[in-house]
Enzyme design. Sequence first.
Site, short mmCIF file in Angstrom:
data_model
loop_
_atom_site.label_atom_id
_atom_site.label_comp_id
_atom_site.label_asym_id
_atom_site.label_seq_id
_atom_site.Cartn_x
_atom_site.Cartn_y
_atom_site.Cartn_z
NE ARG A 46 -14.22 -3.05 -67.66
CZ ARG A 46 -14.40 -4.36 -67.91
NH1 ARG A 46 -15.59 -4.91 -67.70
NH2 ARG A 46 -13.41 -5.10 -68.36
CE1 TYR A 98 -28.73 19.37 -66.63
CE2 TYR A 98 -28.37 17.02 -67.01
CZ TYR A 98 -27.88 18.31 -66.94
OH TYR A 98 -26.56 18.55 -67.20
CG ASP A 170 -33.45 12.65 -61.91
OD1 ASP A 170 -33.06 12.84 -60.74
OD2 ASP A 170 -32.85 13.09 -62.91
#
Length: 379
Positions: A46, A98, A170
């Site tokens: 992780r 989006y 983005d």
Amino acid sequence: MKKKTKLIHAGIVGDKQTGAVSTPIYQVSTFKQDGPGNHRGFEYSRTGNPTRHALEELIKELENGKRGFAFSSGMAAMTAIMMLFNHGDHILLTDDVYGGSYRVMTKVLNRFGLEATFVDTSDLNNLKKGIKENTKALFLESPTNPLLKITDIEGAANIARANGLLTIVDNTFSTPYWQNPLALGADLVLHSATKYLGGHSDVVAGLVVVNDDILGEELHFIQNSTGGVLGPQDSWLLMRGIKTLGIRMEEHEKNAKEIVAYLLKHHKVSKVYYPGIETHPNYVIAKKQALGYGGMVSFDVGSAERAKKILENVKFFTLAESLGAVESLISIPAFMTHASIPAERRKKLGITDGLIRISVGLEDSEDLIEDLKQALEDA
């Protein structure tokens, strides 16, 4: 290195121990330590995994940043970025984002006291007007999804810097092959790597690159704490996909331009959205800040009934959400990717029920045009 060479040779390539040309998949959860707290760079997957690290180094170099991060999805990446902020902070976002980005800001993160305002960032005056005392960042999509608006990233970043704000971009539609927001002044760049970077509809992933070491430490703390990391198998698939990004993006754009030229002349198409058209309101900015215009095209056929008929009749365009794959995809944003946005807001933005979005693939352009032709005629 030139871009195509960089796609193949950047980051950590191969395996020194065995001579393997491909980076190994380290399908492992934990790592043996030489002593308590004395590890060899990896302790728990992780926190860090060698395969994921190779991908993170690759995207870092492709975006010319200080540190890269790989997440389990684009939305996991965006959520982690928003965790950099605190209760009561305000984020100014592009209005035509989006649907999932709109949803997470207005339905999830607002529960934790994060405020969001959506404005048309293609007009920088709207940014200036939208900044409040508690504004901490600008979140830009350029090109936007699905109307393909363009924001002047450098101009927006200058406004942000003057007001002590972070600029987040983005870059999913353009990819690092066509556009590098960090070079234009952005602080963080985000990718839904599920799309063009993977390129084969076989992996879900998100990538982030930051231009500051301190910001990198903060984001790594969040990633490790919340755990939305990308697994080694998907990291490997993504690295494999990125190797061919250059030739794919060039072919996507070549096909897209030919399709756009056809759609512009069709009597059943009322409007075409593509930043590579000289009549696009932001064409000059798009040409200035990006090396290409991409493979995404939207066009309006006037009604939901006609749009649905076209989707029923196409043969080479697959009716599916997502984009950026080798196969051409087609959708109606109002009923699919942007269904989570209220109908009144969609109407205000111009996301009509007759708007069709296509992700132009790598098929022969003549076949794709012929497919659209027969579908439009039957509609």
